[in-house]
Design a protein around this motif. Structure first.
Motif, PDB file in Angstrom:
ATOM      1  N   THR A  12       0.765  -1.329  -0.058  1.00  0.00           N
ATOM      2  CA  THR A  12       0.076   0.171   0.046  1.00  0.00           C
ATOM      3  C   THR A  12       0.986   1.374  -0.002  1.00  0.00           C
ATOM      4  O   THR A  12       1.968   1.229   0.043  1.00  0.00           O
ATOM      5  CB  THR A  12      -0.893   0.092   1.276  1.00  0.00           C
ATOM      6  OG1 THR A  12      -0.107  -0.114   2.348  1.00  0.00           O
ATOM      7  CG2 THR A  12      -1.826  -1.109   1.231  1.00  0.00           C
ATOM      8  N   GLY A  13       0.281   2.453  -0.376  1.00  0.00           N
ATOM      9  CA  GLY A  13       1.023   3.823  -0.224  1.00  0.00           C
ATOM     10  C   GLY A  13       2.267   3.662  -1.116  1.00  0.00           C
ATOM     11  O   GLY A  13       2.186   3.360  -2.242  1.00  0.00           O
ATOM     12  N   PRO A  14       3.291   4.233  -0.460  1.00  0.00           N
ATOM     13  CA  PRO A  14       4.529   4.378  -1.238  1.00  0.00           C
ATOM     14  C   PRO A  14       5.170   3.152  -1.890  1.00  0.00           C
ATOM     15  O   PRO A  14       5.851   2.807  -2.818  1.00  0.00           O
ATOM     16  CB  PRO A  14       5.585   4.830  -0.157  1.00  0.00           C
ATOM     17  CG  PRO A  14       4.834   5.602   0.880  1.00  0.00           C
ATOM     18  CD  PRO A  14       3.543   4.689   0.888  1.00  0.00           C
ATOM     19  N   ALA A  15       4.970   1.777  -1.011  1.00  0.00           N
ATOM     20  CA  ALA A  15       5.550   0.539  -1.681  1.00  0.00           C
ATOM     21  C   ALA A  15       4.698   0.209  -2.936  1.00  0.00           C
ATOM     22  O   ALA A  15       5.444  -0.079  -3.759  1.00  0.00           O
ATOM     23  CB  ALA A  15       5.162  -0.361  -0.611  1.00  0.00           C
ATOM     24  N   LEU A  16       3.379   0.468  -2.843  1.00  0.00           N
ATOM     25  CA  LEU A  16       2.572   0.149  -4.010  1.00  0.00           C
ATOM     26  C   LEU A  16       2.982   1.037  -5.236  1.00  0.00           C
ATOM     27  O   LEU A  16       3.203   0.543  -6.270  1.00  0.00           O
ATOM     28  CB  LEU A  16       1.324   0.428  -3.752  1.00  0.00           C
ATOM     29  CG  LEU A  16       0.314  -0.120  -4.945  1.00  0.00           C
ATOM     30  CD1 LEU A  16       0.597  -1.427  -5.431  1.00  0.00           C
ATOM     31  CD2 LEU A  16      -1.144   0.194  -4.435  1.00  0.00           C
ATOM     32  N   VAL A  17       3.088   2.513  -5.133  1.00  0.00           N
ATOM     33  CA  VAL A  17       3.404   3.296  -5.958  1.00  0.00           C
ATOM     34  C   VAL A  17       4.900   3.090  -6.497  1.00  0.00           C
ATOM     35  O   VAL A  17       5.227   2.791  -7.742  1.00  0.00           O
ATOM     36  CB  VAL A  17       3.520   4.788  -5.578  1.00  0.00           C
ATOM     37  CG1 VAL A  17       4.278   5.751  -6.630  1.00  0.00           C
ATOM     38  CG2 VAL A  17       2.346   5.133  -5.334  1.00  0.00           C
TER      39      VAL A  17
END
Length: 199
Positions: A63-68
């Motif tokens: 989620t969040g930065p890891a997903l981006v």
């Protein structure tokens, strides 16, 4: 091991593998053909390891930065890797029998369609393949990420229609089919990492 233990390790590892694969693919574009082939194989192995980690190691979806960050690296590897992969597969298939043109295409004998005779000097067909390949892989990844895989058929159809007049020689048809399939399969394989990660 529980999911909480695996989560901090899996996503940075997958992102690191994709980042390393991207570096190898970019180096493959500027180095000699023999070394480029080896770097491309290493990049492909890193991508496969990343896909296996995502598919087999249970973890909480990023989620969040890891997903981006995962999405950015997946997109970059999918787009950057298709060209070297297609070149590698084409070199294996044609065994160096097709002469490259100066504009990224191939040189084929210009034939009289009625008499099957060679007419004049060789002509270059399938020009601009690098740019078309990049756009095709971008479109494929966008179609998969947006949940609309049917759009891939449109991409392939547009490419086929656009190249139709250049496909009268066996060399051009072979290069078009093999190169397109290798490029599309690479992009779809890399994109599957994010699709699997999102669950």
């Amino acid at each position: 091991m529980n999911l909480v233990t695996l989560t901090p390790i899996t996503w940075p590892t997958v992102i690191g593998l994709l980042g390393s694969a991207l570096v190898f693919l970019l180096l493959a574009r500027v180095l000699s053909a023999r070394l480029a082939d080896r770097l491309m194989v290493v990049a492909a192995a890193l991508m496969v390891i990343g896909a296996l980690l995502v598919a087999l190691v249970p973890s909480v979806p990023p989620t969040g930065p890891a997903l981006v960050l995962l999405g950015v690296f997946v997109l970059a590897v999918a787009v950057a890797g298709g060209g070297p992969v297609a070149s590698f597969v084409l070199a294996l298939a044609t065994k160096g029998s097709v002469a490259p043109g100066i504009h990224g295409g191939i040189l084929v004998e210009h034939r009289n369609p009625r008499a099957s005779q060679v007419v004049g000097r060789p002509i270059e067909v399938l020009r601009g393949g690098t740019t078309i390949g990049i756009l095709e892989r971008l479109a494929l990844v966008a179609a998969l990420f947006s949940g609309y895989p049917e759009a891939i058929a449109v991409v392939v159809a547009v490419k086929g229609v656009g190249r139709f007049t250049e496909l009268d020689s066996a060399e051009a048809r072979e290069r078009f089919i093999i190169g397109s399939l290798a490029s599309l399969l690479w992009a779809a394989g890399v994109a599957s990492i994010l699709l699997l990660a999102r669950g």
